[in-house]
Scaffold this motif. Structure first.
Motif, PDB file in Angstrom:
ATOM      1  N   UNK A  18       0.692  -1.152  -0.160  1.00 47.56           N
ATOM      2  CA  UNK A  18      -0.185  -0.173   0.183  1.00 47.56           C
ATOM      3  C   UNK A  18       0.877   1.544  -0.221  1.00 47.56           C
ATOM      4  N   UNK A  19       1.537   1.200   0.804  1.00 50.09           N
ATOM      5  CA  UNK A  19       2.371   1.827   0.141  1.00 50.09           C
ATOM      6  C   UNK A  19       3.432   2.751  -0.574  1.00 50.09           C
ATOM      7  N   UNK A  20       4.057   1.227  -0.850  1.00 46.09           N
ATOM      8  CA  UNK A  20       4.529   1.606  -2.552  1.00 46.09           C
ATOM      9  C   UNK A  20       3.889   1.966  -3.349  1.00 46.09           C
ATOM     10  N   UNK A  21       2.419   1.470  -3.697  1.00 44.99           N
ATOM     11  CA  UNK A  21       1.828   2.338  -4.838  1.00 44.99           C
ATOM     12  C   UNK A  21       1.152   3.572  -4.032  1.00 44.99           C
ATOM     13  N   UNK A  22       0.613   3.726  -3.231  1.00 42.99           N
ATOM     14  CA  UNK A  22       0.372   5.490  -3.305  1.00 42.99           C
ATOM     15  C   UNK A  22       1.262   6.028  -2.766  1.00 42.99           C
ATOM     16  N   UNK A  23       2.664   5.541  -3.382  1.00 45.45           N
ATOM     17  CA  UNK A  23       4.012   7.057  -3.015  1.00 45.45           C
ATOM     18  C   UNK A  23       4.135   6.880  -4.691  1.00 45.45           C
ATOM     19  N   UNK A  24       3.603   6.117  -5.859  1.00 50.48           N
ATOM     20  CA  UNK A  24       3.596   6.341  -7.226  1.00 50.48           C
ATOM     21  C   UNK A  24       2.856   7.274  -7.886  1.00 50.48           C
ATOM     22  N   UNK A  25       3.394   8.317  -8.708  1.00 48.52           N
ATOM     23  CA  UNK A  25       1.723   9.024  -9.443  1.00 48.52           C
ATOM     24  C   UNK A  25       1.056   8.462  -9.729  1.00 48.52           C
ATOM     25  N   UNK A  26      -0.509   8.434  -9.621  1.00 47.56           N
ATOM     26  CA  UNK A  26      -1.617   7.847 -10.308  1.00 47.56           C
ATOM     27  C   UNK A  26      -1.704   6.480 -10.575  1.00 47.56           C
ATOM     28  N   UNK A  27      -1.642   5.983  -9.673  1.00 45.30           N
ATOM     29  CA  UNK A  27      -1.873   4.736  -8.975  1.00 45.30           C
ATOM     30  C   UNK A  27      -2.629   5.008  -7.805  1.00 45.30           C
ATOM     31  N   UNK A  28      -3.688   3.418  -7.955  1.00 42.53           N
ATOM     32  CA  UNK A  28      -4.610   3.158  -7.135  1.00 42.53           C
ATOM     33  C   UNK A  28      -4.762   1.820  -6.522  1.00 42.53           C
ATOM     34  N   UNK A  29      -4.542   1.514  -5.643  1.00 43.91           N
ATOM     35  CA  UNK A  29      -4.318   0.618  -4.547  1.00 43.91           C
ATOM     36  C   UNK A  29      -6.127   0.012  -4.261  1.00 43.91           C
ATOM     37  N   UNK A  30      -5.858  -1.318  -5.145  1.00 45.00           N
ATOM     38  CA  UNK A  30      -7.452  -2.467  -4.542  1.00 45.00           C
ATOM     39  C   UNK A  30      -7.085  -3.375  -3.728  1.00 45.00           C
ATOM     40  N   UNK A  31      -7.835  -3.282  -2.001  1.00 44.33           N
ATOM     41  CA  UNK A  31      -7.426  -4.484  -1.610  1.00 44.33           C
ATOM     42  C   UNK A  31      -8.686  -5.310  -1.686  1.00 44.33           C
ATOM     43  N   UNK A  32      -7.815  -6.908  -1.519  1.00 44.11           N
ATOM     44  CA  UNK A  32      -8.649  -7.349  -1.387  1.00 44.11           C
ATOM     45  C   UNK A  32      -8.441  -8.071  -0.013  1.00 44.11           C
ATOM     46  N   UNK A  33      -9.625  -8.161   0.940  1.00 47.96           N
ATOM     47  CA  UNK A  33      -8.689  -8.368   1.855  1.00 47.96           C
ATOM     48  C   UNK A  33      -9.658  -7.535   3.374  1.00 47.96           C
ATOM     49  N   UNK A  34      -9.881  -8.946   4.227  1.00 44.69           N
ATOM     50  CA  UNK A  34     -10.858  -8.469   5.771  1.00 44.69           C
ATOM     51  C   UNK A  34     -11.148  -7.301   5.705  1.00 44.69           C
ATOM     52  N   UNK A  35     -11.847  -6.241   6.593  1.00 45.87           N
ATOM     53  CA  UNK A  35     -12.606  -5.636   7.077  1.00 45.87           C
ATOM     54  C   UNK A  35     -11.827  -5.815   7.887  1.00 45.87           C
ATOM     55  N   UNK A  36     -10.582  -4.286   7.595  1.00 43.07           N
ATOM     56  CA  UNK A  36     -10.142  -3.441   9.385  1.00 43.07           C
ATOM     57  C   UNK A  36      -8.558  -3.511   8.551  1.00 43.07           C
ATOM     58  N   UNK A  37      -8.534  -4.444   7.480  1.00 35.45           N
ATOM     59  CA  UNK A  37      -6.998  -4.449   7.220  1.00 35.45           C
ATOM     60  C   UNK A  37      -6.534  -2.461   6.844  1.00 35.45           C
ATOM     61  N   UNK A  38      -7.467  -2.301   6.394  1.00 38.06           N
ATOM     62  CA  UNK A  38      -6.862  -1.109   5.357  1.00 38.06           C
ATOM     63  C   UNK A  38      -7.208   0.114   5.973  1.00 38.06           C
ATOM     64  N   UNK A  39      -7.709   0.080   7.526  1.00 34.91           N
ATOM     65  CA  UNK A  39      -7.730   1.157   8.340  1.00 34.91           C
ATOM     66  C   UNK A  39      -6.988   0.729   9.322  1.00 34.91           C
ATOM     67  N   UNK A  40      -5.656  -0.314   9.858  1.00 40.26           N
ATOM     68  CA  UNK A  40      -4.691  -0.541  10.282  1.00 40.26           C
ATOM     69  C   UNK A  40      -4.374  -0.008   9.927  1.00 40.26           C
ATOM     70  N   UNK A  41      -3.772  -0.790   8.223  1.00 40.67           N
ATOM     71  CA  UNK A  41      -2.607   0.158   7.684  1.00 40.67           C
ATOM     72  C   UNK A  41      -2.571   1.173   7.106  1.00 40.67           C
ATOM     73  N   UNK A  42      -3.484   2.206   6.934  1.00 35.40           N
ATOM     74  CA  UNK A  42      -3.136   3.539   6.326  1.00 35.40           C
ATOM     75  C   UNK A  42      -3.203   4.934   8.108  1.00 35.40           C
ATOM     76  N   UNK A  43      -4.150   4.055   9.260  1.00 43.54           N
ATOM     77  CA  UNK A  43      -3.658   4.711  10.669  1.00 43.54           C
ATOM     78  C   UNK A  43      -1.079   4.213  10.663  1.00 43.54           C
ATOM     79  N   UNK A  44      -1.316   2.565  10.503  1.00 38.36           N
ATOM     80  CA  UNK A  44       0.259   3.100  10.801  1.00 38.36           C
ATOM     81  C   UNK A  44       1.193   3.670  10.095  1.00 38.36           C
ATOM     82  N   UNK A  45       0.531   3.389   8.443  1.00 37.12           N
ATOM     83  CA  UNK A  45       1.446   4.546   7.642  1.00 37.12           C
ATOM     84  C   UNK A  45       1.673   5.853   8.235  1.00 37.12           C
TER      85      UNK A  45
END
Length: 445
Positions: A18-45
């Motif tokens: 997620x951190x790597x893709x967010x740092x690239x211009x014009x790239x959107x990550x799509x998470x296929x994961x359990x609910x809560x993973x994206x929230x925890x990752x974004x807080x950690x980043x």
């Protein structure tokens, strides 16, 4: 039973992706994961990355399939397809990149087949990044390897004045953007154009056409090397690994190694080094009086990742004139990698040889300090490591307080500083680091 890591200084592989893709211009990550993973990752980043922010489509805006019990029982590929199509309809991007979490990989969802069934050309990619595959550094390598294989165009004609540079991992290196700017300028000083992919003014066109480069420069012996091997296998471009440079001695080695690999004349290499040194010492000499008058030399404890600890320790010992006594590396690395890393702490110009410890538990630093400098239990004569300074992450602040040392957060996680364009690499970065360290020492005056 495997050992758990106490207070790790990295995220899971999907978090690194997620951190790597967010740092690239014009790239959107799509998470296929359990609910809560994206929230925890974004807080950690955000919380550990010097408050890096959400970017174009990160943070709480991360598209995610948010699978629940239904998908775990019956499979989540249908839900993923729905999420991809809705994301592509709502969010504009040049690249959409599906990354997977632990749960969907354990039930056997095939994100790659879902992506291929949609046939969106070179706009949609997928990679397996379940957390059990490794930490955030692994996610960085996985994403780069996928892009190098499927997105970068094959070019048989090389640009003899173009190189690629990576190995400075977004967010894990909290100062990655500023550091890439500094490193790019140094290589440009040798007469080359530089793609850094994640730096200032970079575009996806730089990445797409990066196979034109004559050399890949990986600023690490540990991170980004797997991606460099993939690049060489797919596009035939050779690579070198160089240490993350900080200060005169580290940066001189960087310039010499890169210049030699590119066939740059010794005269041009020396001219660049001397030019950078004149500027560097022209500023550094301004603090000599304060350094001497206030006795600002310190014993040092350096705690953190493989890239920074070697660069900072060499800078402290050979440039700043400090006494680095203990280095603790918290990264989870292989035994053969430890041997390579250990050699970097044995050849300082000053002759200093700090003790090197590999310990994945960030809470264990005080134990290693007390092995050498036990707590004073009322002894009249006591051999203490005083005055001392701890350079590490926000986690080490408490440790520094326990030994009455001052502290600076440099390595992830950095939650007590806001970071914008700061850099610690090269000659310029060493000046900034000197300012930050000495300012901490003098702030109470």
């Amino acid at each position: 039973m495997g050992k758990f890591v106490d207070r790790p200084k990295y995220i899971c592989a999907m978090g690194g992706a997620v951190a790597t893709l967010n740092a690239l211009p014009g790239v959107v990550p799509i998470l296929h994961a359990a609910a809560g993973c994206g929230f925890n990752i974004s807080n950690a980043i955000n919380g550990g990355g010097g408050y890096v922010g959400s970017g174009y489509c990160g943070g709480q805006s991360l598209p995610s399939s948010n699978v629940f019990e239904r998908e775990i029982v019956f499979g989540g590929e249908g839900r993923l397809k729905q999420q991809i199509l809705s994301t592509m309809e709502i969010v504009e991007a040049d690249i959409y990149f599906v990354i997977t979490g632990c749960m969907v990989e354990m039930i056997g969802d095939d994100a790659e087949s879902v992506v291929k069934s949609l046939d969106k050309g070179k706009r949609l990619f997928a990679a397996d990044t379940g957390g059990f595959r490794g930490n955030s550094y692994k996610g960085y390598d996985i994403v780069l390897s996928k892009l190098f294989t499927e997105y970068v165009e094959a070019n048989h004609k090389k640009d003899e004045r173009l190189v690629n540079l990576w190995g400075v991992v977004p967010v894990q290196d909290v100062y990655w953007k500023g550091n890439l700017r500094v490193l790019k300028r140094l290589v440009e000083g040798l007469g080359y154009k530089v793609n850094t992919f994640f730096g200032e003014d970079e575009t996806l066109e730089n990445l797409k056409n990066s196979s034109k480069a004559v050399l890949n420069i990986v600023v690490s012996d540990t991170y980004g090397v797997d991606a460099a091997k993939t690049f060489k296998e797919v596009h035939g471009t050779d690579y070198i690994t160089v240490d993350f440079p900080i200060g005169d001695h580290g940066t001189t080695r960087f310039i010499e190694k890169v210049g030699t690999a590119l066939g740059v004349s010794g005269e041009l290499i020396n001219e660049l080094i001397e030019k950078e040194r004149r500027r560097y010492y022209g500023y550094l000499e301004r603090v000599v009086d304060a350094y001497s008058d206030f006795d600002l030399q310190r014993y040092a404890v350096v705690v953190g990742d493989v890239n920074y600890t070697q660069g900072i320790t060499r800078f402290l010992a050979d440039d700043l004139g400090w006494l680095p006594e203990l280095v603790v590396i918290n990264d989870l690395i292989k035994e053969e990698q430890k041997e390579i890393v250990a050699r970097k702490f044995t050849d300082y110009e000053s002759g200093i040889k700090p003790e090197l410890v590999f310990n994945t538990d960030a809470s264990g630093v005080l134990k290693h300090i007390n092995r050498h400098w036990e707590e004073n239990r009322g002894s009249r004569y006591y051999n203490s490591m005083t005055p001392a300074f701890v350079i590490g992450s926000s986690i080490e602040k408490e440790t520094a307080q326990k030994i009455n040392a001052q502290h600076l957060s440099v390595m992830y996680p950095v939650s007590n500083r806001v970071v914008l364009d700061r850099a610690y690499a090269g000659f310029d970065g060493a000046l900034t680091l000197t300012e930050d360290i000495l300012s901490v020492l003098l702030e109470s005056r």
